[in-house]
Design a protein around this motif. Structure first.
Motif, PDB file in Angstrom:
ATOM      1  N   MET A   1      -7.292  24.076  28.342  1.00 29.66           N
ATOM      2  CA  MET A   1      -8.642  24.633  28.424  1.00 29.66           C
ATOM      3  C   MET A   1      -9.274  24.250  29.759  1.00 29.66           C
ATOM      4  N   ILE A   3     -12.382  23.610  32.155  1.00 32.04           N
ATOM      5  CA  ILE A   3     -13.746  23.135  31.940  1.00 32.04           C
ATOM      6  C   ILE A   3     -14.526  23.214  33.243  1.00 32.04           C
ATOM      7  N   ASP A 173     -13.795  16.198  24.440  1.00 31.77           N
ATOM      8  CA  ASP A 173     -12.423  15.853  24.051  1.00 31.77           C
ATOM      9  C   ASP A 173     -12.056  16.484  22.702  1.00 31.77           C
ATOM     10  N   LYS A 176     -11.344  20.197  23.135  1.00 35.47           N
ATOM     11  CA  LYS A 176     -10.043  20.370  23.787  1.00 35.47           C
ATOM     12  C   LYS A 176      -8.892  20.164  22.806  1.00 35.47           C
ATOM     13  N   GLN A 177      -9.051  19.230  21.884  1.00 34.95           N
ATOM     14  CA  GLN A 177      -7.986  18.922  20.932  1.00 34.95           C
ATOM     15  C   GLN A 177      -7.886  19.934  19.801  1.00 34.95           C
ATOM     16  N   LYS A 180      -7.111  25.120  20.930  1.00 36.44           N
ATOM     17  CA  LYS A 180      -5.998  25.044  21.876  1.00 36.44           C
ATOM     18  C   LYS A 180      -5.607  26.395  22.468  1.00 36.44           C
TER      19      LYS A 180
END
Length: 220
Positions: A1, A3, A173, A176-177, A180
Motif C-alpha cells: 500500500m 502512503i 500499521d 496496511k496489515q 492488502k
C-alpha cells in the motif's frame, strides 16, 4: 500500500491542520467544519493528479481549445457523522461525483471495551470506478477496515483512495496489515505516534464529530 503524508511537505495544508488542532480555534464549530472542508479540497486536488484524463475539445468564443478532463468521475464515500465536512470538501472539487454514506460507530461493553458496529450503507455501483473513502480520524483503523470491506461487497473498484486527516501510527500499521489489495492508496494529513488505551490519538485534535456538530448522548 502506497502512503502519502501531506504534512511531510510545506504547504498551506499545514496551516489548516494547525487550526483544526488548536483548542481555541476549535471553539468555533463553523470554522472547524470549514477547515475540514478545505482540507478535503486539498486532498482532492492532490488525488486528482493520480487520476486518468482524456482530451476534450472545448468551444470558446474564439475557437477550439483542447483540454485534459477527467476520464471518469470518482465515487466519494464517507463514514458518518464526522466525515461529512471532509466529504463536502472533496465534493466541491469532484462536483459531478457519485456519493456513498456509511454508518459505523464504536459500541462499548460494560468493561469499557469497544468494537466497531456497522449499521448502514448507501452506495452506487462502484465497479471499475475510482473510490475515495474518507474518515477524518484514523485511530485504531478498525472503522476504515470495516467500511472498506463493506464497500467491496458492492463492486470491484479500479482503485481505492483511503483519506484521513489525522492518523495514529498504530492505525496506519493496522490498515496496511488488514487491507492488502494492491489497488489501495492511503492519504493522511499527519501521523501521530501515540494513542490512548481508549484509542484516542495523541496529540490528535479530540472528537471530530463533536467539534463539528456538537456533543452527542452516547446511547450505545
Amino acid at each position: 500500500m502506497k502512503i502519502y503524508n501531506l504534512s511531510e511537505s510545506t504547504s498551506i495544508f499545514n496551516q489548516y491542520i494547525s487550526e483544526i488542532r488548536d483548542e481555541s480555534i476549535q471553539r468555533d464549530p463553523l470554522r472547524f467544519r470549514r477547515n475540514l472542508e478545505r482540507l478535503g479540497e486539498l486532498f482532492a486536488y492532490e488525488i486528482s493528479k493520480t487520476l486518468e484524463y482524456k482530451v476534450a475539445d472545448v468551444k470558446t468564443p474564439l475557437g477550439i481549445a483542447q483540454v485534459p478532463v477527467l476520464k471518469q468521475q470518482p465515487v466519494l464515500a464517507t463514514i458518518l457523522r464526522a466525515g461529512l465536512p471532509l466529504q463536502q470538501g472533496l465534493l466541491n472539487i469532484f462536483d459531478k461525483a457519485e456519493n456513498a454514506f456509511i454508518s459505523a460507530y464504536r459500541k462499548y461493553d460494560d468493561e469499557g471495551e469497544f468494537h466497531i458496529e456497522f449499521e448502514y450503507l448507501a452506495t452506487p455501483d462502484i465497479s471499475d470506478k475510482v473510490l475515495m473513502l474518507t474518515d477524518p480520524m484514523l485511530a485504531s483503523g478498525a472503522s476504515m477496515e470495516i467500511s472498506y470491506k463493506a464497500m467491496m461487497q458492492k463492486g470491484e473498484p479500479e482503485h481505492v483512495h483511503l483519506v484521513a486527516i489525522i492518523a495514529s501510527r498504530k492505525g496506519v500499521d493496522y490498515v496496511k496489515q488488514h487491507i492488502k489489495a494492491k489497488n489501495v492508496t492511503l492519504w493522511v494529513g499527519a501521523i501521530d505516534e501515540e494513542m490512548t488505551m481508549k484509542s484516542y490519538i495523541v496529540p490528535g485534535l479530540g472528537d471530530a464529530g463533536d467539534l463539528a456538530f456538537g456533543p452527542k448522548i452516547d446511547s450505545h
